[in-house]
Motif scaffolding. Structure first.
Motif, short mmCIF file in Angstrom:
data_model
loop_
_atom_site.label_atom_id
_atom_site.label_comp_id
_atom_site.label_asym_id
_atom_site.label_seq_id
_atom_site.Cartn_x
_atom_site.Cartn_y
_atom_site.Cartn_z
N GLU A 1 0.85 -1.19 0.00
CA GLU A 1 0.00 0.00 0.00
C GLU A 1 0.89 1.24 0.00
O GLU A 1 1.92 1.28 0.68
CB GLU A 1 -0.91 0.04 1.23
CG GLU A 1 -2.10 -0.91 1.16
CD GLU A 1 -1.79 -2.27 1.76
OE1 GLU A 1 -0.69 -2.42 2.31
OE2 GLU A 1 -2.64 -3.16 1.65
N ARG B 1 0.66 3.89 1.47
CA ARG B 1 0.88 4.54 2.76
C ARG B 1 2.20 4.13 3.40
O ARG B 1 2.88 4.94 4.02
CB ARG B 1 -0.27 4.31 3.74
CG ARG B 1 -0.39 2.92 4.32
CD ARG B 1 -1.03 2.95 5.71
NE ARG B 1 -0.09 3.44 6.74
CZ ARG B 1 -0.35 3.45 8.02
NH1 ARG B 1 -1.54 3.05 8.46
NH2 ARG B 1 0.54 3.87 8.91
N TRP B 2 2.60 2.87 3.26
CA TRP B 2 3.81 2.40 3.96
C TRP B 2 5.07 3.03 3.38
O TRP B 2 6.07 3.19 4.07
CB TRP B 2 3.89 0.87 3.93
CG TRP B 2 2.71 0.22 4.59
CD1 TRP B 2 1.77 -0.58 4.00
CD2 TRP B 2 2.30 0.34 5.96
NE1 TRP B 2 0.81 -0.96 4.91
CE2 TRP B 2 1.11 -0.41 6.12
CE3 TRP B 2 2.82 1.03 7.07
CZ2 TRP B 2 0.44 -0.50 7.35
CZ3 TRP B 2 2.14 0.93 8.29
CH2 TRP B 2 0.98 0.17 8.41
N ASP C 1 2.03 1.42 14.21
CA ASP C 1 0.69 1.32 13.61
C ASP C 1 -0.07 0.05 14.02
O ASP C 1 -1.25 0.12 14.33
CB ASP C 1 0.72 1.44 12.08
CG ASP C 1 -0.67 1.72 11.53
OD1 ASP C 1 -1.17 2.83 11.79
OD2 ASP C 1 -1.27 0.83 10.90
N ARG C 2 0.58 -1.11 14.01
CA ARG C 2 -0.08 -2.36 14.40
C ARG C 2 0.58 -2.89 15.67
O ARG C 2 1.81 -3.03 15.70
CB ARG C 2 0.07 -3.41 13.31
CG ARG C 2 -0.48 -2.98 11.96
CD ARG C 2 -0.15 -4.05 10.93
NE ARG C 2 -0.66 -3.71 9.63
CZ ARG C 2 -0.28 -4.32 8.51
NH1 ARG C 2 0.63 -5.30 8.56
NH2 ARG C 2 -0.78 -3.98 7.34
N ASP D 1 -3.73 -9.25 10.93
CA ASP D 1 -3.47 -7.87 11.36
C ASP D 1 -4.45 -7.49 12.46
O ASP D 1 -5.66 -7.42 12.23
CB ASP D 1 -3.61 -6.94 10.14
CG ASP D 1 -3.44 -5.47 10.49
OD1 ASP D 1 -3.17 -5.16 11.67
OD2 ASP D 1 -3.59 -4.65 9.58
N ASN E 1 -5.12 -4.72 13.65
CA ASN E 1 -5.90 -3.53 13.28
C ASN E 1 -7.17 -3.91 12.54
O ASN E 1 -8.21 -3.28 12.72
CB ASN E 1 -5.07 -2.60 12.38
CG ASN E 1 -4.05 -1.80 13.16
OD1 ASN E 1 -3.98 -1.91 14.38
ND2 ASN E 1 -3.25 -1.03 12.46
N PHE F 1 -10.78 -2.46 13.41
CA PHE F 1 -11.67 -1.74 12.48
C PHE F 1 -13.05 -2.42 12.49
O PHE F 1 -14.07 -1.76 12.57
CB PHE F 1 -11.11 -1.75 11.04
CG PHE F 1 -9.73 -1.15 10.91
CD1 PHE F 1 -9.36 -0.05 11.66
CD2 PHE F 1 -8.79 -1.69 10.03
CE1 PHE F 1 -8.08 0.50 11.55
CE2 PHE F 1 -7.51 -1.16 9.91
CZ PHE F 1 -7.15 -0.06 10.67
N TRP G 1 -4.85 -8.20 2.99
CA TRP G 1 -5.39 -6.90 2.55
C TRP G 1 -5.30 -6.73 1.03
O TRP G 1 -5.27 -5.60 0.52
CB TRP G 1 -4.59 -5.75 3.18
CG TRP G 1 -4.82 -5.48 4.63
CD1 TRP G 1 -4.00 -5.84 5.66
CD2 TRP G 1 -5.89 -4.73 5.23
NE1 TRP G 1 -4.49 -5.36 6.85
CE2 TRP G 1 -5.64 -4.68 6.61
CE3 TRP G 1 -7.03 -4.09 4.73
CZ2 TRP G 1 -6.49 -4.02 7.52
CZ3 TRP G 1 -7.86 -3.44 5.63
CH2 TRP G 1 -7.58 -3.41 7.00
N ASN H 1 -10.28 -0.57 3.91
CA ASN H 1 -9.23 0.40 3.56
C ASN H 1 -9.32 0.73 2.07
O ASN H 1 -10.15 0.16 1.34
CB ASN H 1 -7.83 -0.11 3.96
CG ASN H 1 -7.28 -1.16 3.02
OD1 ASN H 1 -8.01 -1.76 2.23
ND2 ASN H 1 -5.98 -1.39 3.10
N GLN I 1 -10.10 3.82 3.67
CA GLN I 1 -9.23 4.31 4.73
C GLN I 1 -7.82 4.47 4.18
O GLN I 1 -7.37 3.59 3.42
CB GLN I 1 -9.20 3.28 5.88
CG GLN I 1 -7.99 3.39 6.75
CD GLN I 1 -7.87 2.38 7.86
OE1 GLN I 1 -7.21 2.67 8.83
NE2 GLN I 1 -8.49 1.22 7.75
N ASP I 2 -7.14 5.50 4.54
CA ASP I 2 -5.73 5.80 4.26
C ASP I 2 -5.54 7.07 3.42
O ASP I 2 -4.43 7.58 3.33
CB ASP I 2 -4.97 4.67 3.51
CG ASP I 2 -4.68 3.47 4.41
OD1 ASP I 2 -4.66 3.66 5.63
OD2 ASP I 2 -4.47 2.37 3.87
N LYS J 1 -5.46 9.49 7.88
CA LYS J 1 -4.66 9.28 9.08
C LYS J 1 -3.36 10.08 8.87
O LYS J 1 -2.54 9.69 8.03
CB LYS J 1 -4.37 7.79 9.25
CG LYS J 1 -5.64 6.95 9.21
CD LYS J 1 -5.51 5.60 9.87
CE LYS J 1 -4.67 4.64 9.12
NZ LYS J 1 -4.79 3.25 9.65
#
Ligand code: BGC
Length: 351
Positions: free
Chosen positions: A48, A50-51, A124-125, A172, A174, A178, A206, A233, A258-259, A279
């Motif tokens: 993803e 985001r990472w 994060d996790r 995960d 998280n 969620f 995911w 997400n 999400q993200d 976030k």
């Protein structure tokens, strides 16, 4: 001399120091002021977008503080992540920061690091069932609540409808948080029979293609006889929307995410995705890097919250999140500089 890790837990409600002092024994030696701090950053994945942002912001802030970061990414493979951590410990990192692929399996990494006198931060996790030193994240149950609340409020008939649910990876923690937040909001509506979950499943790792398969299966069974997809997400939302596009349903069904990934923000202004959760990764990565440097130097760390990981109450720093829609996208992700306006509206006629 042994590395001493000092964590002071401050209760913000009572404004008193309730106090939690951990001492991490091992072979590592205490840093003198001029020694360069070395941080080991073990990521589950860079899949993803985001990472990649997390990594870049983290490395940047650590660099500003004079620290060096060794980065590993495990490509969603637990055995590889354990060996990544081994490698980082062998390279004599002063502190380990981990985004676990499997929050339970990575307890092993915490034990290995502690045996070497290296403190561990879960990023994060959370890492479950371990003596984790610190946890930095967002309020993940709240993320789930906000996704579900948006869905409930924006169904064609608010509070009523037929929905598909896509959860994240079962490994995960998280993903479970969620779901927990979503369940809290949806439960009364489901109990009354106002909302019906017609299809639900976990998207392994995911993955977008797994989310697409879930929606394909739901469409095969129910055609377009549903109102919304509660995707956990932006990656899974992307898979869901791909399935909708193929059937000509995109833009006609509410889809959460999400993200605030760039592609998701573009889908929001184009009308195929309804919302995402922003976030602020800069806050998380910056704080994460600052706390890592402090732990590495054996300096006191102040945490205002705790999160139980099944074994202990882990000192935690949880950041807030924001719901993003077409209406507020300019005032949120764009105003914050997370994405440029030009990028978000690229290819969109209505600017
Ligand atoms: C993160 C999400 C991310 C997902 C997939 C979760 O643990 O909190 O932001 O989308 O993992 O990588």
């Amino acid at each position: 001399m042994k590395l001493r890790v000092l964590i002071v837990l401050v209760s913000c409600v009572l404004s008193v120091i309730t106090g939690l002092v951990l001492a991490r024994g091992g072979s590592a030696t205490e840093k003198s002021e001029d020694d360069t701090v070395v941080i080991g950053l073990s990521l589950d994945t860079l899949k993803e977008a985001r990472w990649q942002t997390d990594r870049d912001l983290f490395v940047k802030r650590a660099g500003e503080l004079g620290a060096k970061v060794l980065v590993q990414s495990a490509n969603s493979d637990d055995a590889r992540q354990v060996s990544d951590v081994e490698k980082l410990i062998t390279n004599q990192v002063d502190v380990l920061v981990v985004v676990p692929h499997d929050g339970t399996a990575m307890a092993k990494a915490v034990r290995m690091a502690h045996d070497a006198g290296v403190p561990v931060i879960a990023y994060d996790r959370i890492i479950r069932d371990s003596d984790l030193d610190l946890y930095v994240s967002f309020d993940n149950v709240r993320v789930g609540r906000m996704q579900a609340q948006y869905l409930v409020d924006h169904l064609p008939t608010p509070g009523k409808g037929r929905i598909i649910r896509i959860y994240g990876s079962k490994t995960d923690n998280n993903a479970k948080l969620f779901k927990q937040g979503q369940d809290e909001v949806l439960e009364p509506y489901i109990k009354r029979g106002d909302i019906e979950v017609i299809f639900e499943d976990w998207a392994e790792d995911w993955k977008q293609e797994n989310a697409k398969k879930i929606v394909n299966a739901a469409i095969t069974k129910y055609q377009d006889n549903f109102d919304a997809i509660l995707a956990s997400n932006d990656g899974t939302a992307g898979g869901a929307i791909q399935a909708l596009l193929e059937e000509g349903y995109a833009g006609k069904k509410l889809v959460t995410g999400q993200d605030a990934e760039l592609v998701a923000c573009q889908r929001i202004v184009q009308g195929t995705q309804s919302m995402t959760i922003y976030k602020p990764l800069k806050t998380l990565a910056t704080k994460g890097a600052e706390l890592a440097v402090k732990l590495a130097k054996g300096q006191p760390v102040v945490a205002t919250q705790t999160v139980n990981n099944g074994k202990i109450d882990v000192p935690a720093a949880l950041n807030d999140v924001i719901t993003v829609t077409r209406e507020n996208i300019d005032k949120t992700v764009i105003a914050d500089g997370f994405h440029s306006r030009e990028d978000v509206y690229r290819g969109t006629a209505a600017k």
